[in-house]
Design a protein around this motif. Structure first.
Motif, PDB file in Angstrom:
ATOM      1  N   GLU A  16       0.826  -1.215   0.000  1.00 48.27           N
ATOM      2  CA  GLU A  16       0.000   0.000   0.000  1.00 48.27           C
ATOM      3  C   GLU A  16       0.862   1.269   0.000  1.00 48.27           C
ATOM      4  N   ASP A  76     -10.814   9.487   3.895  1.00 44.88           N
ATOM      5  CA  ASP A  76     -10.746   8.045   4.152  1.00 44.88           C
ATOM      6  C   ASP A  76     -11.950   7.381   3.523  1.00 44.88           C
ATOM      7  N   VAL A  82     -14.126  -4.937   2.344  1.00 51.24           N
ATOM      8  CA  VAL A  82     -12.744  -4.634   2.724  1.00 51.24           C
ATOM      9  C   VAL A  82     -12.722  -4.053   4.140  1.00 51.24           C
ATOM     10  N   HIS A  83     -13.585  -3.061   4.380  1.00 55.52           N
ATOM     11  CA  HIS A  83     -13.625  -2.395   5.691  1.00 55.52           C
ATOM     12  C   HIS A  83     -14.816  -2.817   6.536  1.00 55.52           C
ATOM     13  N   PHE A  84     -15.823  -3.345   5.914  1.00 56.02           N
ATOM     14  CA  PHE A  84     -17.026  -3.737   6.673  1.00 56.02           C
ATOM     15  C   PHE A  84     -17.824  -4.761   5.886  1.00 56.02           C
ATOM     16  N   LEU A  85     -18.626  -5.523   6.628  1.00 55.74           N
ATOM     17  CA  LEU A  85     -19.595  -6.413   5.991  1.00 55.74           C
ATOM     18  C   LEU A  85     -20.933  -5.688   6.072  1.00 55.74           C
ATOM     19  N   LEU A 199     -13.141  -7.745  15.672  1.00 51.46           N
ATOM     20  CA  LEU A 199     -13.274  -8.212  14.285  1.00 51.46           C
ATOM     21  C   LEU A 199     -13.196  -9.742  14.227  1.00 51.46           C
ATOM     22  N   HIS A 235     -14.678  -2.422  17.806  1.00 51.74           N
ATOM     23  CA  HIS A 235     -14.457  -2.530  16.362  1.00 51.74           C
ATOM     24  C   HIS A 235     -15.503  -1.747  15.560  1.00 51.74           C
ATOM     25  N   SER A 261      -4.394   3.266  13.126  1.00 50.00           N
ATOM     26  CA  SER A 261      -5.406   2.716  12.218  1.00 50.00           C
ATOM     27  C   SER A 261      -4.945   1.393  11.623  1.00 50.00           C
ATOM     28  N   ASP A 262      -3.648   1.230  11.404  1.00 51.19           N
ATOM     29  CA  ASP A 262      -3.150  -0.014  10.786  1.00 51.19           C
ATOM     30  C   ASP A 262      -2.599  -0.997  11.816  1.00 51.19           C
ATOM     31  N   GLY A 310      -3.256  -5.626  14.369  1.00 52.95           N
ATOM     32  CA  GLY A 310      -4.699  -5.662  14.104  1.00 52.95           C
ATOM     33  C   GLY A 310      -5.208  -4.377  13.494  1.00 52.95           C
ATOM     34  N   GLU A 312      -7.183  -0.426  13.507  1.00 56.68           N
ATOM     35  CA  GLU A 312      -8.534   0.119  13.730  1.00 56.68           C
ATOM     36  C   GLU A 312      -8.853   0.387  15.205  1.00 56.68           C
ATOM     37  N   TYR A 314      -7.916   3.250  16.608  1.00 57.53           N
ATOM     38  CA  TYR A 314      -8.141   4.699  16.619  1.00 57.53           C
ATOM     39  C   TYR A 314      -7.763   5.338  17.946  1.00 57.53           C
ATOM     40  N   TYR A 373      -1.992  -3.544   9.101  1.00 58.06           N
ATOM     41  CA  TYR A 373      -2.841  -3.815   7.939  1.00 58.06           C
ATOM     42  C   TYR A 373      -2.259  -3.132   6.709  1.00 58.06           C
ATOM     43  N   HIS A 375      -3.259  -2.898   2.512  1.00 52.36           N
ATOM     44  CA  HIS A 375      -4.325  -3.294   1.589  1.00 52.36           C
ATOM     45  C   HIS A 375      -3.871  -4.274   0.510  1.00 52.36           C
TER      46      HIS A 375
END
Ligand code: ATP
Ligand code: TPS
Ligand code: MG
Length: 377
Positions: A16, A76, A82-85, A199, A235, A261-262, A310, A312, A314, A373, A375
């Protein structure tokens, strides 16, 4: 088209951040006097156009507006899968999170959020109420942090996509990622690893549901309902650390800051690379919640991995000279109720970026891999 793609450089090979560096160089090649400057690895700084104090490479860009406070700008994007279901029950929470992750980037610069542009990609089969609920969630988060909706864009898309561009103002001098110095302590607000634990629960519950078993069936043998709720919410509904950032700015002494965040490992690498430093991170000192520890133990997982890679969470990760640290910790706790923990120290670049295992795990110092993380990896 496919043949062409195969012949090119794979995204995985550059990752990334390598891709962002390459894009900035491609832009520079085409528009030599109009590129954002920053401290991304491998990206040579160039003279920024008028007003752009800090471009690519930090949590937000800093723009000096004539006669005003420094303007902070961040963007963002959250993409379904990718970020959510996508879930009908979680539309409002998703809206809250989409805004929260951007507010977090403004806080990480020592600023306060102000104006948002919201762009959405909506699947053709969606209905109006679904989009409204997403917006109601964003509106809740906006109201909490004083953000006004200033515009956006709406398009049809195969998947749900939410992009937020958020403008904010620096309250004092913006705090970037590059100001740390060898000897500075490295600190983090709150706890890290909870979001990854949440998550983990969410994905295992989703796969149990897909297999026709109830979510509670999958977890009740493993974790209490209170732990489950707490981790899922870390999460799904993160709180940006604006109050903590303001307390840090008011107290003074912070030399560099960014949000987590990552994952802590990647963020430590960013802080070191930008300052030309090394680091020693004491894994025993990572602030990890009892709920995340319990879940990791019961799942046979390494809890450090959630905290280090992990992402996220924040939370804010920042550096400060040792003599300022006791005052900073006290001030943030008094003003916000949030704990701040020393997790390590910046060192000379030559010492490398090291993680020290707790005594009960051998106490060994090993290179800290940037395993946050990414991408494309
Ligand atoms: N496609 C792109 N073109 C130009 N700049 C980009 C692009 N993607 C990212 N950037 C810039 O690269 C830097 C790092 O981006 P990234 O999204 O990783 O920010 P972050 O703050 O580390 O992560 P997060 O936003 O999740 O907190 C930022 O300055 C961002 O503006
Ligand atoms: C379904 C699902 N799978 C995986 C993840 C984990 N995840 C996705 S993006 C990211 C880093 C921050 O994003 P960015 O770098 O784009 O700001 C992380 C940790 C998730 N949230 N949902
Ligand atoms: Mg950030």
């Amino acid at each position: 088209m496919d043949e062409k793609r195969q012949a090119g450089t794979s995204l995985a090979s550059v990752g990334e951040f390598g891709l962002i560096g390459r894009l900035a160089q491609a832009w520079q090649g085409a528009a030599p006097c109009g590129i954002a400057h920053g401290n991304l690895g491998g990206l040579s700084p160039v003279i920024p156009p008028e007003g752009l104090r800090l471009g690519i490479g930090d949590d937000a860009a800093v723009i000096d507006v004539p006669g005003g406070k420094p303007l902070l700008v961040t963007t963002d994007m959250l993409v379904e899968g990718v970020h959510f279901l996508w879930s009908p029950e979680r539309r409002r929470l998703l809206g809250r999170k989409a805004l929260a992750v951007n507010i977090s980037d403004i806080a990480a610069m020592g600023g306060v959020p102000a104006w948002a542009f919201l762009s959405i990609g909506v699947p053709a089969g969606a209905n109006v109420e679904e989009v409204e609920e997403l917006y109601a969630g964003m509106g809740e988060m906006a109201a909490r942090f004083g953000v006004a909706l200033a515009g956006g864009d709406t398009v049809r898309s195969d998947k749900w996509v939410i992009n937020v561009t958020l403008l904010g103002l620096a309250t004092k001098a913006p705090i970037g990622r590059s100001g740390g110095r060898p000897g500075d302590l490295i600190l983090v607000t709150g706890t890290v690893g909870d979001s990854a634990a949440g998550l983990h629960l969410l994905l295992s519950e989703e796969s149990m549901m897909a297999a026709g078993k109830g979510a509670s069936e999958s977890n009740e043998a493993h974790i209490s309902e209170a732990d489950r709720q707490a981790l899922l919410l870390r999460h799904l509904d993160p709180t940006p650390r604006v109050a903590e950032a303001m307390a840090l700015v008011v107290h003074g002494g912070v030399t560099a800051m960014m949000d987590v965040s990552d994952g802590v490992s990647s963020e430590v690498h960013h802080l070191c690379r930008n300052a030309g430093c090394g680091a020693r991170i004491d894994l025993a000192n990572l602030p990890i919640s009892p709920a995340a520890r319990r879940l990791a133990r019961r799942e046979g997982r390494e809890v450090f991995a959630w905290a280090l890679s992990g992402g996220e969470d924040y939370e804010l990760i920042f550096t400060a000279p040792e003599e300022r640290v006791p005052g900073l910790i006290d001030h943030v706790r008094r003003e916000t109720g949030t704990d701040v923990t020393v997790i390590g120290r910046l060192t000379d670049g030559a010492a490398g970026i090291m993680a020290v295992y707790p005594a009960e795990k051998g106490g060994e110092a090993v290179p800290l891999a940037a395993k946050g993380y990414n991408h494309f990896r």
